[in-house]
Motif scaffolding. Structure first.
Motif, PDB file in Angstrom:
ATOM      1  N   ARG A 127       1.089  -1.495  -0.155  1.00  0.00           N
ATOM      2  CA  ARG A 127       0.107   0.201   0.178  1.00  0.00           C
ATOM      3  C   ARG A 127       0.783   1.288   0.199  1.00  0.00           C
ATOM      4  NH1 ARG A 127      -3.494  -1.358   4.000  1.00  0.00           N
ATOM      5  NH2 ARG A 127      -1.667  -1.055   5.403  1.00  0.00           N
ATOM      6  N   ARG A 128       1.955   1.140   0.764  1.00  0.00           N
ATOM      7  CA  ARG A 128       2.785   2.305   0.799  1.00  0.00           C
ATOM      8  C   ARG A 128       3.722   2.629  -0.672  1.00  0.00           C
ATOM      9  NH1 ARG A 128       5.143   1.582   5.738  1.00  0.00           N
ATOM     10  NH2 ARG A 128       6.564   0.195   4.505  1.00  0.00           N
ATOM     11  N   GLU A 129       4.172   1.705  -0.883  1.00  0.00           N
ATOM     12  CA  GLU A 129       4.685   1.966  -2.145  1.00  0.00           C
ATOM     13  C   GLU A 129       3.563   2.474  -3.256  1.00  0.00           C
ATOM     14  OE1 GLU A 129       6.827  -0.614  -5.493  1.00  0.00           O
ATOM     15  OE2 GLU A 129       6.756  -2.296  -3.691  1.00  0.00           O
ATOM     16  N   LEU A 130       2.503   1.578  -3.559  1.00  0.00           N
ATOM     17  CA  LEU A 130       1.505   2.610  -4.297  1.00  0.00           C
ATOM     18  C   LEU A 130       1.587   3.998  -3.898  1.00  0.00           C
ATOM     19  CD1 LEU A 130      -0.184   2.301  -7.112  1.00  0.00           C
ATOM     20  CD2 LEU A 130      -2.038   1.673  -5.516  1.00  0.00           C
ATOM     21  N   LEU A 131       0.685   4.407  -2.440  1.00  0.00           N
ATOM     22  CA  LEU A 131       0.947   5.563  -2.541  1.00  0.00           C
ATOM     23  C   LEU A 131       1.965   6.605  -2.539  1.00  0.00           C
ATOM     24  CD1 LEU A 131      -2.004   4.739   0.459  1.00  0.00           C
ATOM     25  CD2 LEU A 131      -2.149   5.730  -2.376  1.00  0.00           C
ATOM     26  N   GLU A 132       3.309   6.147  -2.217  1.00  0.00           N
ATOM     27  CA  GLU A 132       3.860   7.050  -2.761  1.00  0.00           C
ATOM     28  C   GLU A 132       4.827   7.123  -3.962  1.00  0.00           C
ATOM     29  OE1 GLU A 132       7.119   5.784  -0.497  1.00  0.00           O
ATOM     30  OE2 GLU A 132       5.974   5.716   1.832  1.00  0.00           O
ATOM     31  N   GLY A 133       4.918   6.150  -4.944  1.00  0.00           N
ATOM     32  CA  GLY A 133       5.122   6.054  -6.099  1.00  0.00           C
ATOM     33  C   GLY A 133       3.839   7.076  -6.970  1.00  0.00           C
ATOM     34  N   LEU A 134       2.810   7.198  -6.377  1.00  0.00           N
ATOM     35  CA  LEU A 134       1.480   7.871  -6.742  1.00  0.00           C
ATOM     36  C   LEU A 134       1.959   9.546  -7.099  1.00  0.00           C
ATOM     37  CD1 LEU A 134      -1.779   5.974  -6.611  1.00  0.00           C
ATOM     38  CD2 LEU A 134      -0.890   6.873  -8.586  1.00  0.00           C
ATOM     39  N   GLU A 135       2.536   9.294  -5.605  1.00  0.00           N
ATOM     40  CA  GLU A 135       2.767  11.268  -4.983  1.00  0.00           C
ATOM     41  C   GLU A 135       3.791  11.675  -5.586  1.00  0.00           C
ATOM     42  OE1 GLU A 135       2.059  13.938  -3.514  1.00  0.00           O
ATOM     43  OE2 GLU A 135       0.634  12.958  -3.161  1.00  0.00           O
ATOM     44  N   ARG A 136       4.841  10.514  -5.951  1.00  0.00           N
ATOM     45  CA  ARG A 136       6.697  10.492  -6.616  1.00  0.00           C
ATOM     46  C   ARG A 136       5.944  11.023  -7.650  1.00  0.00           C
ATOM     47  NH1 ARG A 136      11.213  10.261  -7.623  1.00  0.00           N
ATOM     48  NH2 ARG A 136      12.172   8.765 -10.383  1.00  0.00           N
ATOM     49  N   ALA A 137       4.994  10.004  -8.828  1.00  0.00           N
ATOM     50  CA  ALA A 137       4.609  10.908 -10.109  1.00  0.00           C
ATOM     51  C   ALA A 137       3.574  12.042 -10.267  1.00  0.00           C
ATOM     52  CB  ALA A 137       3.849   9.506 -10.517  1.00  0.00           C
ATOM     53  N   ARG A 138       2.965  12.323  -9.302  1.00  0.00           N
ATOM     54  CA  ARG A 138       2.476  13.470  -8.908  1.00  0.00           C
ATOM     55  C   ARG A 138       3.332  14.859  -9.085  1.00  0.00           C
ATOM     56  NH1 ARG A 138      -2.546  13.672  -7.200  1.00  0.00           N
ATOM     57  NH2 ARG A 138      -2.335  11.946  -5.887  1.00  0.00           N
ATOM     58  N   GLY A 139       3.934  14.517  -7.875  1.00  0.00           N
ATOM     59  CA  GLY A 139       5.354  15.537  -8.007  1.00  0.00           C
ATOM     60  C   GLY A 139       6.432  16.038  -9.229  1.00  0.00           C
ATOM     61  N   LEU A 140       6.584  14.603 -10.004  1.00  0.00           N
ATOM     62  CA  LEU A 140       7.731  15.060 -10.988  1.00  0.00           C
ATOM     63  C   LEU A 140       6.286  15.836 -12.554  1.00  0.00           C
ATOM     64  CD1 LEU A 140       9.100  11.151 -11.270  1.00  0.00           C
ATOM     65  CD2 LEU A 140       9.629  13.395 -10.987  1.00  0.00           C
ATOM     66  N   ARG A 141       5.532  15.551 -12.251  1.00  0.00           N
ATOM     67  CA  ARG A 141       4.656  15.398 -13.015  1.00  0.00           C
ATOM     68  C   ARG A 141       4.595  17.153 -13.078  1.00  0.00           C
ATOM     69  NH1 ARG A 141      -1.391  16.678 -14.397  1.00  0.00           N
ATOM     70  NH2 ARG A 141      -1.356  16.154 -16.052  1.00  0.00           N
ATOM     71  N   ARG A 142       4.123  18.038 -11.848  1.00  0.00           N
ATOM     72  CA  ARG A 142       4.578  19.177 -11.446  1.00  0.00           C
ATOM     73  C   ARG A 142       5.998  19.428 -11.706  1.00  0.00           C
ATOM     74  NH1 ARG A 142       6.573  21.459  -7.017  1.00  0.00           N
ATOM     75  NH2 ARG A 142       6.202  19.447  -6.357  1.00  0.00           N
ATOM     76  N   LYS A 143       6.668  19.309 -11.349  1.00  0.00           N
ATOM     77  CA  LYS A 143       7.770  19.871 -11.539  1.00  0.00           C
ATOM     78  C   LYS A 143       8.754  19.973 -12.999  1.00  0.00           C
ATOM     79  CE  LYS A 143      10.249  18.294  -6.982  1.00  0.00           C
ATOM     80  NZ  LYS A 143      10.870  17.691  -6.738  1.00  0.00           N
ATOM     81  N   MET A 144       8.088  18.628 -14.223  1.00  0.00           N
ATOM     82  CA  MET A 144       7.739  18.695 -15.281  1.00  0.00           C
ATOM     83  C   MET A 144       7.025  19.752 -16.069  1.00  0.00           C
ATOM     84  SD  MET A 144       6.349  15.951 -18.336  1.00  0.00           S
ATOM     85  CE  MET A 144       4.893  17.060 -17.867  1.00  0.00           C
ATOM     86  N   VAL A 145       5.659  20.933 -16.019  1.00  0.00           N
ATOM     87  CA  VAL A 145       5.362  21.650 -16.351  1.00  0.00           C
ATOM     88  C   VAL A 145       6.320  22.925 -15.535  1.00  0.00           C
ATOM     89  CG1 VAL A 145       2.935  23.134 -15.953  1.00  0.00           C
ATOM     90  CG2 VAL A 145       3.228  20.616 -16.169  1.00  0.00           C
ATOM     91  N   GLU A 146       6.103  22.766 -14.452  1.00  0.00           N
ATOM     92  CA  GLU A 146       7.117  23.864 -14.025  1.00  0.00           C
ATOM     93  C   GLU A 146       7.757  24.397 -15.148  1.00  0.00           C
ATOM     94  OE1 GLU A 146       7.844  23.122  -9.881  1.00  0.00           O
ATOM     95  OE2 GLU A 146       5.747  23.833  -9.350  1.00  0.00           O
ATOM     96  N   ALA A 147       9.288  22.950 -15.079  1.00  0.00           N
ATOM     97  CA  ALA A 147      10.247  22.992 -15.209  1.00  0.00           C
ATOM     98  C   ALA A 147      10.409  23.589 -17.107  1.00  0.00           C
ATOM     99  CB  ALA A 147      11.345  22.192 -16.059  1.00  0.00           C
ATOM    100  N   LEU A 148       9.072  23.335 -18.419  1.00  0.00           N
ATOM    101  CA  LEU A 148       8.674  23.346 -19.366  1.00  0.00           C
ATOM    102  C   LEU A 148       8.437  24.775 -19.000  1.00  0.00           C
ATOM    103  CD1 LEU A 148       8.527  22.347 -22.223  1.00  0.00           C
ATOM    104  CD2 LEU A 148       6.011  21.954 -21.357  1.00  0.00           C
ATOM    105  N   VAL A 149       7.445  25.781 -18.549  1.00  0.00           N
ATOM    106  CA  VAL A 149       7.197  27.321 -18.738  1.00  0.00           C
ATOM    107  C   VAL A 149       8.149  27.485 -17.997  1.00  0.00           C
ATOM    108  CG1 VAL A 149       6.082  28.513 -17.539  1.00  0.00           C
ATOM    109  CG2 VAL A 149       5.253  26.567 -17.586  1.00  0.00           C
ATOM    110  N   GLU A 150       8.836  27.568 -17.144  1.00  0.00           N
ATOM    111  CA  GLU A 150      10.283  28.583 -17.112  1.00  0.00           C
ATOM    112  C   GLU A 150      10.905  28.482 -18.498  1.00  0.00           C
ATOM    113  OE1 GLU A 150      13.357  27.840 -14.357  1.00  0.00           O
ATOM    114  OE2 GLU A 150      12.086  27.723 -13.059  1.00  0.00           O
ATOM    115  N   GLY A 151      11.137  27.422 -18.828  1.00  0.00           N
ATOM    116  CA  GLY A 151      12.226  27.400 -19.999  1.00  0.00           C
ATOM    117  C   GLY A 151      12.060  28.197 -21.769  1.00  0.00           C
ATOM    118  N   ALA A 152      10.049  28.648 -21.152  1.00  0.00           N
ATOM    119  CA  ALA A 152       9.831  29.160 -22.710  1.00  0.00           C
ATOM    120  C   ALA A 152       9.820  30.349 -22.025  1.00  0.00           C
ATOM    121  CB  ALA A 152       8.187  28.592 -22.816  1.00  0.00           C
ATOM    122  N   GLY A 153      10.203  30.377 -21.090  1.00  0.00           N
ATOM    123  CA  GLY A 153       9.882  31.926 -20.295  1.00  0.00           C
ATOM    124  C   GLY A 153      10.733  32.696 -21.147  1.00  0.00           C
TER     125      GLY A 153
END
Length: 171
Positions: free
Chosen positions: A145-171
């Motif tokens: 259970r912890r592995e799945l929930l932590e994996g989902l949270e890790r993916a959520r964080g990576l997704r947020r950082k990816m978008v931020e990096a893309l927007v920052e790189g475009a700016g």
């Protein structure tokens, strides 16, 4: 402040909008300034692939007998972050935005579940756990259970950082 209303139609679903959105994201993704976003997208791809076995197990335990399947009830589409991820991770692109027949299920729902590989699905298909899945997850051992929930949270964080990096790189 109340939440923003859901759009009446998916983004980029009008005539010519899908190719235009993809062309714009292709230009952004190919820009050298997007290298950090590309690296995060590759990490996100690996994180989603690592989640796939547990998510498939959870879905196999719950979805076939569900009386109100998300794939029938919900109306999903690829949003900005989903489409940016596909471009940045150099994954296959959908030929068009999702389109639903009146009263129909997700166009990617097949007789044995989703026909799309997990990383190609909109992110909501991974992070949304229905009440039945949450109950089933409660029956898993603590480590799983912890592995799945932590994996989902890790993916959520990576997704947020990816978008931020893309927007920052475009700016």
């Amino acid at each position: 402040m109340p939440p923003e209303p859901m759009p009446s139609a998916p983004p980029w679903s009008g005539p010519g909008q899908w190719p235009q959105a993809n062309q714009s994201l292709l230009i952004l993704a190919d820009d050298p300034a997007s290298a950090p976003a590309r690296a995060l997208a590759r990490d996100l791809d690996a994180a989603r692939l690592a989640l796939a076995p547990a998510m498939e197990r959870l879905c196999a335990d719950t979805c076939p007998r569900c009386l109100d399947p998300c794939c029938v009830r919900a109306r999903l589409w690829w949003g900005f972050a989903d489409l940016a991820f596909l471009h940045l991770a150099e994954l296959p692109l959908p030929i068009e935005q999702m389109a639903y027949a009146p009263g129909g299920a997700c166009p990617h729902l097949g007789p044995h579940g989703c026909r799309l590989a997990r990383p190609l699905r909109p992110w909501v298909c991974d992070w949304h756990l229905c009440p039945e899945q949450k109950a089933r997850l409660g029956q898993w051992d603590e480590g799983e259970r912890r592995e799945l929930l932590e994996g989902l949270e890790r993916a959520r964080g990576l997704r947020r950082k990816m978008v931020e990096a893309l927007v920052e790189g475009a700016g």
